[in-house]
Design an enzyme around this catalytic site. Sequence first.
Site, PDB file in Angstrom:
ATOM      1  N   ASP A   1      -0.701  29.117 -12.227  1.00 37.57           N
ATOM      2  CA  ASP A   1      -1.721  29.996 -12.802  1.00 37.57           C
ATOM      3  C   ASP A   1      -1.489  31.458 -12.460  1.00 37.57           C
ATOM      4  O   ASP A   1      -2.314  32.307 -12.764  1.00 37.57           O
ATOM      5  CB  ASP A   1      -3.121  29.563 -12.373  1.00 37.57           C
ATOM      6  CG  ASP A   1      -3.408  29.834 -10.900  1.00 37.57           C
ATOM      7  OD1 ASP A   1      -2.523  29.586 -10.075  1.00 37.57           O
ATOM      8  OD2 ASP A   1      -4.524  30.286 -10.580  1.00 37.57           O
TER       9      ASP A   1
ATOM     10  N   ASP B   1       3.448  30.744  -9.340  1.00 32.52           N
ATOM     11  CA  ASP B   1       2.972  29.365  -9.442  1.00 32.52           C
ATOM     12  C   ASP B   1       2.362  29.161 -10.829  1.00 32.52           C
ATOM     13  O   ASP B   1       2.457  30.036 -11.693  1.00 32.52           O
ATOM     14  CB  ASP B   1       1.980  29.066  -8.328  1.00 32.52           C
ATOM     15  CG  ASP B   1       0.725  29.925  -8.412  1.00 32.52           C
ATOM     16  OD1 ASP B   1       0.754  30.971  -9.098  1.00 32.52           O
ATOM     17  OD2 ASP B   1      -0.292  29.576  -7.799  1.00 32.52           O
TER      18      ASP B   1
ATOM     19  N   ASP C   1      -1.293  33.355  -9.619  1.00 33.37           N
ATOM     20  CA  ASP C   1      -1.935  34.179  -8.596  1.00 33.37           C
ATOM     21  C   ASP C   1      -1.114  34.196  -7.307  1.00 33.37           C
ATOM     22  O   ASP C   1      -1.519  34.792  -6.319  1.00 33.37           O
ATOM     23  CB  ASP C   1      -3.374  33.740  -8.325  1.00 33.37           C
ATOM     24  CG  ASP C   1      -3.491  32.353  -7.710  1.00 33.37           C
ATOM     25  OD1 ASP C   1      -2.463  31.645  -7.607  1.00 33.37           O
ATOM     26  OD2 ASP C   1      -4.614  31.968  -7.339  1.00 33.37           O
TER      27      ASP C   1
ATOM     28  N   SER D   1      -3.336  25.254 -10.204  1.00 35.33           N
ATOM     29  CA  SER D   1      -2.409  26.131  -9.496  1.00 35.33           C
ATOM     30  C   SER D   1      -1.039  25.467  -9.370  1.00 35.33           C
ATOM     31  O   SER D   1      -0.400  25.158 -10.365  1.00 35.33           O
ATOM     32  CB  SER D   1      -2.997  26.510  -8.141  1.00 35.33           C
ATOM     33  OG  SER D   1      -2.225  27.493  -7.496  1.00 35.33           O
TER      34      SER D   1
END
Length: 464
Positions: free
Chosen positions: A232, A230, A234, A95
Amino acid sequence: MAPKFGTSGLRGLVVELTPTLVGDYTRAFLAACPTGGAVHLGRDLRPSSPAIAQAVRTALRDDGMSVIDCGALPTPALALSAMAQDHAAIMVTGSHIPADRNGLKFYVPTGEISKEDERAINAHLGRNPANVSAGFQREDATAATDYLARYVSAYGPEALRGMRIGIYQHSSVARDLMVAAIEGLGGTAIPLGRSDTFIPVDTEALDTQTRTMLSGWCREHGLDAIISTDGDADRPMVADATGRIVVGDVLGALTARSLSAQVICTPVSSNSMIFEMPEFEAIHLTKIGSPFVIEAMEQVRAQTPNARVVGYEANGGFLLGFEAAGPAGTLAPLMTRDCLLPILAPLVTARAAGQPLADIVAALPPRFTAADRIAGIASATAQTFLVQLAQDTSARQAFFAEEAAQTDLDLTDGLRVRFEGGSVVHLRPSGNAPEFRCYAEADRSETAQTLVSRYLGKVRELLG
């Protein structure tokens, strides 16, 4: 610190995420959780992710599991693809945390794993490979495009017509998809800041240099907004035409309103303005972390199956729990943190109203939040400190001596103190990394920022 589950999956140092350990967690997941007969595999763009994804793939195949390799793509796109086919999924991502760390996010066919699933996975560690005939293995390049089509079909090709949107691409796995989304909705996309080196963008705690960069881009390119995510994808990031960040829980409230949601499930750290918005019939506060938000949403849906329920975190990751109507089509439920919906919905609202995004935000109830973190403080150290403040009234009063009298103490997740006049300071250790986080809320943005700076400064003095 050995890899462990936090608020958002398994996290640890890359050097500790060995093929042996990754294989162990992968096999434990297969033993503990339903898969639907196949696992969809995805990854972000940090340099360690391809090798870790290969370790996951090997473990899946050695255990006889079929693998659908979706490559590099946003976490919500992977989840959408797997859930649509009643399959499980594993996302290799750390992340927003630095590149020396990485992790795994696990999904069952119905969505993100629960805390109960995490406990079951931990209980199955140490399991040997099945060493049976492997199932099929194939690549799937359609997962990201299907995710994009979800929003283009719901909002239509004119939804952002006339808007100039900057895309801070950095090393987000959604950097090209964001460009396609803006263009698919009729806007003009201006790609900015693409990086071949992984940049750990924390959308909850952007540094001063990044904020200055965003403001400069807005002036230079005549932008209506800047968007990003961010690593990834999400968590959303949205800035208005001046480069001022619209924080995640404000994006969540705007998105919930645009979807005509009735019920909101959100962590205790989220902006309390939603209690002053009459369009929401019920609000359920949870511990921080999407598994807790999902649990609350599921309880609402169990009691009222047709409830128009949504969830979001203070970082803006949005969960849709009902079939919602868009301007051009419908949006099916997606019970995992999503970045694209809370990016697009407020922009579409602003464009439809013929107003700048900043004006849409300014019309909300006047409650403001701020957040930041200190890196390098071990979770155990932070927990000991917070337990002392919770249990020792004198120590707590001394720590918060600059504020008005304390009127409420909430220990739902960390230590959250409300003062006379309504200001709030919330302290907690990160669930994903050795970091100490501070959230604040006040009736002025400057006050909230001051509170965060003041109490992180005190924590730094006391804990190093």
